[in-house]
Design a protein around this motif. Sequence first.
Motif, PDB file in Angstrom:
ATOM      1  N   ALA A  67       1.339  -1.022   0.032  1.00 19.94           N
ATOM      2  CA  ALA A  67       0.027  -0.100   0.014  1.00 19.94           C
ATOM      3  C   ALA A  67       0.321   1.290  -0.117  1.00 19.94           C
ATOM      4  N   ALA A  68       1.688   1.409   1.008  1.00 19.86           N
ATOM      5  CA  ALA A  68       3.183   2.341   0.624  1.00 19.86           C
ATOM      6  C   ALA A  68       3.446   2.502  -0.248  1.00 19.86           C
ATOM      7  N   ALA A  69       4.098   1.194  -1.650  1.00 21.00           N
ATOM      8  CA  ALA A  69       4.190   1.219  -2.469  1.00 21.00           C
ATOM      9  C   ALA A  69       3.413   2.493  -3.736  1.00 21.00           C
ATOM     10  N   PHE A  70       2.519   1.666  -3.200  1.00 18.86           N
ATOM     11  CA  PHE A  70       0.852   2.289  -4.554  1.00 18.86           C
ATOM     12  C   PHE A  70       0.322   3.733  -4.352  1.00 18.86           C
ATOM     13  N   LEU A  71       0.742   4.443  -3.264  1.00 18.95           N
ATOM     14  CA  LEU A  71       0.737   5.015  -2.908  1.00 18.95           C
ATOM     15  C   LEU A  71       1.686   6.606  -2.698  1.00 18.95           C
ATOM     16  N   ASN A  72       3.248   5.398  -3.153  1.00 16.77           N
ATOM     17  CA  ASN A  72       4.208   6.046  -3.263  1.00 16.77           C
ATOM     18  C   ASN A  72       4.732   7.262  -1.489  1.00 16.77           C
ATOM     19  N   VAL A  73       4.296   6.544  -0.227  1.00 14.11           N
ATOM     20  CA  VAL A  73       4.273   7.277   0.406  1.00 14.11           C
ATOM     21  C   VAL A  73       4.944   6.626   1.494  1.00 14.11           C
ATOM     22  N   SER A  74       5.966   6.335   2.722  1.00 17.22           N
ATOM     23  CA  SER A  74       6.118   5.563   3.802  1.00 17.22           C
ATOM     24  C   SER A  74       5.317   4.972   4.237  1.00 17.22           C
ATOM     25  N   GLU A  75       5.466   4.006   4.971  1.00 18.24           N
ATOM     26  CA  GLU A  75       5.279   2.934   5.817  1.00 18.24           C
ATOM     27  C   GLU A  75       4.589   3.517   7.498  1.00 18.24           C
ATOM     28  N   THR A  76       5.364   4.426   7.892  1.00 17.28           N
ATOM     29  CA  THR A  76       4.719   5.742   9.057  1.00 17.28           C
ATOM     30  C   THR A  76       3.583   6.318   8.840  1.00 17.28           C
ATOM     31  N   SER A  77       3.767   6.817   7.334  1.00 19.73           N
ATOM     32  CA  SER A  77       2.134   8.139   7.518  1.00 19.73           C
ATOM     33  C   SER A  77       0.959   7.260   7.182  1.00 19.73           C
ATOM     34  N   LEU A  78       1.137   5.531   6.427  1.00 20.33           N
ATOM     35  CA  LEU A  78       0.213   4.630   6.024  1.00 20.33           C
ATOM     36  C   LEU A  78      -0.599   4.470   8.125  1.00 20.33           C
ATOM     37  N   ARG A  79       0.293   4.229   8.891  1.00 22.13           N
ATOM     38  CA  ARG A  79       0.421   3.924  10.085  1.00 22.13           C
ATOM     39  C   ARG A  79      -0.928   4.768  10.722  1.00 22.13           C
ATOM     40  N   ARG A  80      -0.078   5.711  10.713  1.00 24.38           N
ATOM     41  CA  ARG A  80      -0.635   7.628  11.623  1.00 24.38           C
ATOM     42  C   ARG A  80      -1.837   7.926  11.056  1.00 24.38           C
ATOM     43  N   TRP A  81      -1.988   7.536   9.178  1.00 20.30           N
ATOM     44  CA  TRP A  81      -3.313   7.730   8.388  1.00 20.30           C
ATOM     45  C   TRP A  81      -4.886   6.936   9.029  1.00 20.30           C
ATOM     46  N   THR A  82      -3.720   5.591   9.391  1.00 22.63           N
ATOM     47  CA  THR A  82      -5.364   4.699   9.608  1.00 22.63           C
ATOM     48  C   THR A  82      -4.909   4.726  11.283  1.00 22.63           C
ATOM     49  N   ASN A  83      -4.590   5.086  12.048  1.00 22.69           N
ATOM     50  CA  ASN A  83      -4.642   5.587  13.128  1.00 22.69           C
ATOM     51  C   ASN A  83      -5.525   6.592  13.767  1.00 22.69           C
ATOM     52  N   SER A  84      -5.299   7.656  12.862  1.00 22.33           N
ATOM     53  CA  SER A  84      -6.462   8.373  13.524  1.00 22.33           C
ATOM     54  C   SER A  84      -7.850   8.612  12.655  1.00 22.33           C
ATOM     55  N   GLY A  85      -7.777   7.710  11.539  1.00 23.30           N
ATOM     56  CA  GLY A  85      -8.728   7.376  10.853  1.00 23.30           C
ATOM     57  C   GLY A  85      -9.065   7.954   9.453  1.00 23.30           C
ATOM     58  N   GLN A  86      -8.378   8.442   9.329  1.00 26.70           N
ATOM     59  CA  GLN A  86      -8.029   9.216   7.999  1.00 26.70           C
ATOM     60  C   GLN A  86      -8.127   7.904   6.328  1.00 26.70           C
ATOM     61  N   LEU A  87      -7.500   7.540   7.027  1.00 29.89           N
ATOM     62  CA  LEU A  87      -7.453   5.893   5.977  1.00 29.89           C
ATOM     63  C   LEU A  87      -8.282   4.317   6.468  1.00 29.89           C
ATOM     64  N   ARG A  88      -8.770   4.512   5.930  1.00 31.97           N
ATOM     65  CA  ARG A  88      -9.555   2.540   6.262  1.00 31.97           C
ATOM     66  C   ARG A  88      -9.223   1.377   5.468  1.00 31.97           C
ATOM     67  N   CYS A  89      -8.662   0.977   6.908  1.00 30.42           N
ATOM     68  CA  CYS A  89      -7.991  -0.282   6.926  1.00 30.42           C
ATOM     69  C   CYS A  89      -8.784  -1.728   7.394  1.00 30.42           C
ATOM     70  N   LEU A  90      -8.413  -3.409   7.251  1.00 29.67           N
ATOM     71  CA  LEU A  90      -8.731  -4.552   7.832  1.00 29.67           C
ATOM     72  C   LEU A  90      -7.691  -4.481   8.251  1.00 29.67           C
ATOM     73  N   ARG A  91      -8.276  -5.287   9.588  1.00 30.04           N
ATOM     74  CA  ARG A  91      -7.152  -6.148   9.923  1.00 30.04           C
ATOM     75  C   ARG A  91      -7.141  -7.336  10.085  1.00 30.04           C
ATOM     76  N   VAL A  92      -6.088  -8.533   9.872  1.00 30.69           N
ATOM     77  CA  VAL A  92      -6.407  -9.672   9.599  1.00 30.69           C
ATOM     78  C   VAL A  92      -5.851 -10.306  10.103  1.00 30.69           C
ATOM     79  N   GLY A  93      -5.851 -11.641  10.555  1.00 30.59           N
ATOM     80  CA  GLY A  93      -4.737 -12.703  11.593  1.00 30.59           C
ATOM     81  C   GLY A  93      -4.639 -12.147  12.632  1.00 30.59           C
ATOM     82  N   ARG A  94      -4.377 -13.062  14.179  1.00 28.35           N
ATOM     83  CA  ARG A  94      -4.033 -12.487  15.470  1.00 28.35           C
ATOM     84  C   ARG A  94      -3.130 -11.425  15.646  1.00 28.35           C
ATOM     85  N   ARG A  95      -2.452 -11.351  14.421  1.00 30.51           N
ATOM     86  CA  ARG A  95      -1.253 -10.181  15.150  1.00 30.51           C
ATOM     87  C   ARG A  95      -2.066  -8.851  14.711  1.00 30.51           C
TER      88      ARG A  95
END
Length: 239
Positions: free
Chosen positions: A22-50
């Motif tokens: 996803a980071a490569a798709f948007l051409n951004v860092s994984e850090t930014s993706l985590r920030r945006w999902t944590n704040s609710g700006q970007l939707r994501c799914l959570r899968v697996g035990r982890r």
Amino acid sequence: MGEPLIGRAAGDLNELLDIAQAAAFLNVSETSLRRWTNSGQLRCLRVGRRRERRFRREDLLAFLEDQPLAVTLGAHLCGLYSSDLGRVRLAVAFLLEGLNEGSVCFLVASPRTRDQILSSLRRNRPSLRIDIEAKRLLPSTHHATGRAQLRYFREWMDRWASEGVASFRVFGDMWAMRSKVGARALVDFESAFDRSIAQTYPVITMCSYDARKFAGVEVLNALKGHRDTFRYPLEKTLA
């Protein structure tokens, strides 16, 4: 005959991507993706035990369409300049934006560069002396080691966060740091900063690189290590 194009496109949009993809798709860092999902700006799914993040392409595309060009929290940018005036322009625009928004700002540079930037800031912000006295603008030189530099950021950000400050900005001139710690240690510092500061605090960072001094490969590596840079207008990061 092959699968209909519309069917393939729909399948692609519903494909789940991991955070690196996803980071490569948007051409951004994984850090930014985590920030945006944590704040609710970007939707994501959570899968697996982890509870690992997974992203639909259609959600990523929708996010891109909805995003303004303003720099968002968590961004780690690379600024490139080819003159002393260009460096000052980058720093002043970046820091003024943060101060006007109420962020606590850090300016880390050599004494000469720091003084040039502060002189220009004073002309654009009459209250600058108050900002400095109140420690809302923290001008400093680079510490002797990357570890000491990171500790400095953490101590001040923890202090201000405990008082309710919601955001920070860091402008660093990286040639002065490279002169102190060397090229390899600078790369290590950038990586450690991304992990321990950018992923922990609500901070926007610009690491500025002097195109007259850094080798071409170093500039390329700097851009590759600051993928958020490509999301924003060139005038925000080039001077």
